[in-house]
Scaffold this motif. Structure first.
Motif, mmCIF file in Angstrom:
data_model
loop_
_atom_site.group_PDB
_atom_site.id
_atom_site.type_symbol
_atom_site.label_atom_id
_atom_site.label_comp_id
_atom_site.label_asym_id
_atom_site.label_seq_id
_atom_site.Cartn_x
_atom_site.Cartn_y
_atom_site.Cartn_z
ATOM 1 N N MET A 84 41.762 -34.552 95.946
ATOM 2 C CA MET A 84 43.019 -35.848 95.562
ATOM 3 C C MET A 84 43.783 -34.852 94.858
ATOM 4 O O MET A 84 45.159 -35.016 95.000
ATOM 5 C CB MET A 84 42.139 -36.987 94.809
ATOM 6 N N LEU A 85 43.259 -33.856 93.915
ATOM 7 C CA LEU A 85 44.314 -32.964 93.395
ATOM 8 C C LEU A 85 45.133 -32.097 94.134
ATOM 9 O O LEU A 85 46.357 -31.906 93.761
ATOM 10 C CB LEU A 85 43.752 -32.374 92.187
ATOM 11 N N VAL A 86 44.451 -31.790 94.883
ATOM 12 C CA VAL A 86 45.233 -30.537 95.851
ATOM 13 C C VAL A 86 46.358 -31.176 96.893
ATOM 14 O O VAL A 86 47.071 -30.823 97.121
ATOM 15 C CB VAL A 86 44.037 -29.893 96.900
ATOM 16 N N THR A 199 44.709 -31.878 107.869
ATOM 17 C CA THR A 199 44.295 -30.596 107.676
ATOM 18 C C THR A 199 43.938 -30.145 106.521
ATOM 19 O O THR A 199 42.703 -29.171 106.163
ATOM 20 C CB THR A 199 45.321 -29.762 108.234
ATOM 21 N N VAL A 200 44.972 -30.115 105.390
ATOM 22 C CA VAL A 200 44.459 -29.757 104.023
ATOM 23 C C VAL A 200 43.194 -30.635 103.533
ATOM 24 O O VAL A 200 42.333 -29.996 102.767
ATOM 25 C CB VAL A 200 45.559 -30.179 103.103
ATOM 26 N N THR A 201 43.062 -31.894 103.847
ATOM 27 C CA THR A 201 41.680 -32.460 103.301
ATOM 28 C C THR A 201 40.633 -31.775 103.911
ATOM 29 O O THR A 201 39.482 -31.388 103.133
ATOM 30 C CB THR A 201 41.845 -33.841 103.790
ATOM 31 N N ILE A 202 40.550 -31.367 105.158
ATOM 32 C CA ILE A 202 39.437 -30.628 105.624
ATOM 33 C C ILE A 202 39.137 -29.188 104.977
ATOM 34 O O ILE A 202 38.249 -28.847 104.702
ATOM 35 C CB ILE A 202 39.662 -30.304 107.181
ATOM 36 N N PHE A 203 40.519 -28.415 104.754
ATOM 37 C CA PHE A 203 40.288 -27.199 104.388
ATOM 38 C C PHE A 203 39.726 -27.282 102.699
ATOM 39 O O PHE A 203 38.796 -26.962 102.322
ATOM 40 C CB PHE A 203 41.469 -26.429 103.952
ATOM 41 N N ALA A 208 35.648 -26.797 98.588
ATOM 42 C CA ALA A 208 35.121 -27.411 97.373
ATOM 43 C C ALA A 208 33.611 -27.759 97.427
ATOM 44 O O ALA A 208 32.542 -27.742 96.632
ATOM 45 C CB ALA A 208 35.908 -28.722 96.916
ATOM 46 N N TRP A 209 33.220 -28.200 98.688
ATOM 47 C CA TRP A 209 31.983 -28.550 98.910
ATOM 48 C C TRP A 209 30.784 -27.335 99.098
ATOM 49 O O TRP A 209 29.710 -27.456 98.405
ATOM 50 C CB TRP A 209 31.703 -29.417 100.407
ATOM 51 N N LEU A 262 34.965 -34.635 111.796
ATOM 52 C CA LEU A 262 34.767 -35.746 112.908
ATOM 53 C C LEU A 262 35.878 -36.508 112.753
ATOM 54 O O LEU A 262 36.481 -37.204 113.595
ATOM 55 C CB LEU A 262 33.479 -36.042 113.344
ATOM 56 N N PHE A 263 35.781 -37.121 111.510
ATOM 57 C CA PHE A 263 36.656 -38.356 111.391
ATOM 58 C C PHE A 263 38.193 -37.697 111.209
ATOM 59 O O PHE A 263 39.284 -38.622 111.769
ATOM 60 C CB PHE A 263 36.407 -38.834 110.039
ATOM 61 N N LEU A 264 38.453 -36.603 110.771
ATOM 62 C CA LEU A 264 39.792 -35.992 110.595
ATOM 63 C C LEU A 264 40.201 -35.040 111.835
ATOM 64 O O LEU A 264 41.454 -34.475 111.637
ATOM 65 C CB LEU A 264 40.067 -35.579 109.367
#
Length: 278
Positions: A84-86, A199-203, A208-209, A262-264
């Protein structure tokens, strides 16, 4: 007849690519298989990927004895907050640099690109001093801030390229309708950037994970706040290593990444193509 001829021509290439795919994916398949094996079968079974006596004890041991349930919960909190912050920071920075006419924009872009080549170990000391000064050391907030702050230059550049490619007529029409700078961003530009957001969410999620160095540095005095990337080392004992438990932990830790991707995934290629085109 034409389709059959074309298929026969492509068959050698397809078989070659299939072989490379199997070679590339075999280690991952072997890890999944080993998570269902006993220690003895894992070491004596060779390259066989089919367990003779499948067992779920490795997953139970990893989840309970290795404290994976706590690490998993910490990873969810840290990863969701970092993503969320990113997204907020990089999207706003990308819009300002991609559409704005601020003085010194080229200098800012140059400094951002140069900072990409700084190793993470080079910046960890000032980052540590900053987090300690804010009073967030040995807290999840410290991990979140340290993980979401630096090294997000690629995400900013993706937003810059995408926003720069959008036609100026959209902003002009919104301005005529009375939209201000922030309303134009949140109501028009940001919804249009769904491919880049995906794309940014995936990266960000993967980074982070799987983070290890930052969560380890900022939770040294509180092991209970560690994430999965650090918690994997619970399987390494003083004189032995729980390899099957480690395999089970690796499988459990990678499942959320696969689900998110897979979702994104439909936004992933669109986002990269759009930013490069821009």
């Amino acid at each position: 007849m034409y389709r059959l001829t074309r298929l026969l021509r492509q068959l050698p290439v397809q078989l070659l690519l299939l072989g490379f795919t199997l070679i590339w994916s075999y280690p991952f398949i072997w890890i999944i298989s080993s998570s269902f094996k006993s220690q003895s079968e894992m070491f004596l079974g060779g390259i066989n990927i089919i367990p003779k006596e499948p067992t779920f004890d490795n997953f139970v041991r990893a989840w309970e004895l290795a404290n994976f349930y706590q690490y998993f919960f910490n990873s969810v909190i840290v990863t969701a907050s970092v993503v969320m912050l990113v997204l907020v920071i990089t999207s706003m920075a990308g819009y300002a640099l991609g559409r704005g006419a601020m003085p010194g924009k080229k200098l800012i872009m140059t400094m951002l690109i140069i900072s990409m080549f700084l190793p993470k170990g080079f910046t960890i000391l000032p980052l540590f001093e900053l987090i300690v000064g804010l009073g967030f050391n040995n807290t999840l907030m410290g991990v979140i801030l340290a993980e979401s702050g630096p090294s997000k230059i690629v995400s900013i550049l993706l937003f810059v390229g995408y926003f720069a490619s959008l036609p100026k007529e959209m902003e002009e029409s919104a301005t005529i309708d009375g939209a201000g700078y922030f309303r134009m961003f949140f109501s028009i530009m940001l919804p249009l950037s769904k491919p880049i957001l995906g794309t940014v969410t995936i990266f960000s999620f993967i980074g982070a994970w799987n983070a290890f160095f930052v969560p380890l540095t900022f939770t040294l005095s509180k092991p209970s706040l560690r994430t999965l990337g650090v918690g994997m080392y619970n399987f390494f004992g003083t004189n032995s290593v729980d390899w099957t438990g480690l395999a089970a932990g690796a499988v459990m830790s990678v499942v959320p990444i696969i689900i998110v991707f897979l979702f994104l995934q439909r936004y992933f290629i669109e986002g990269l193509a759009g930013s490069i085109k821009g």
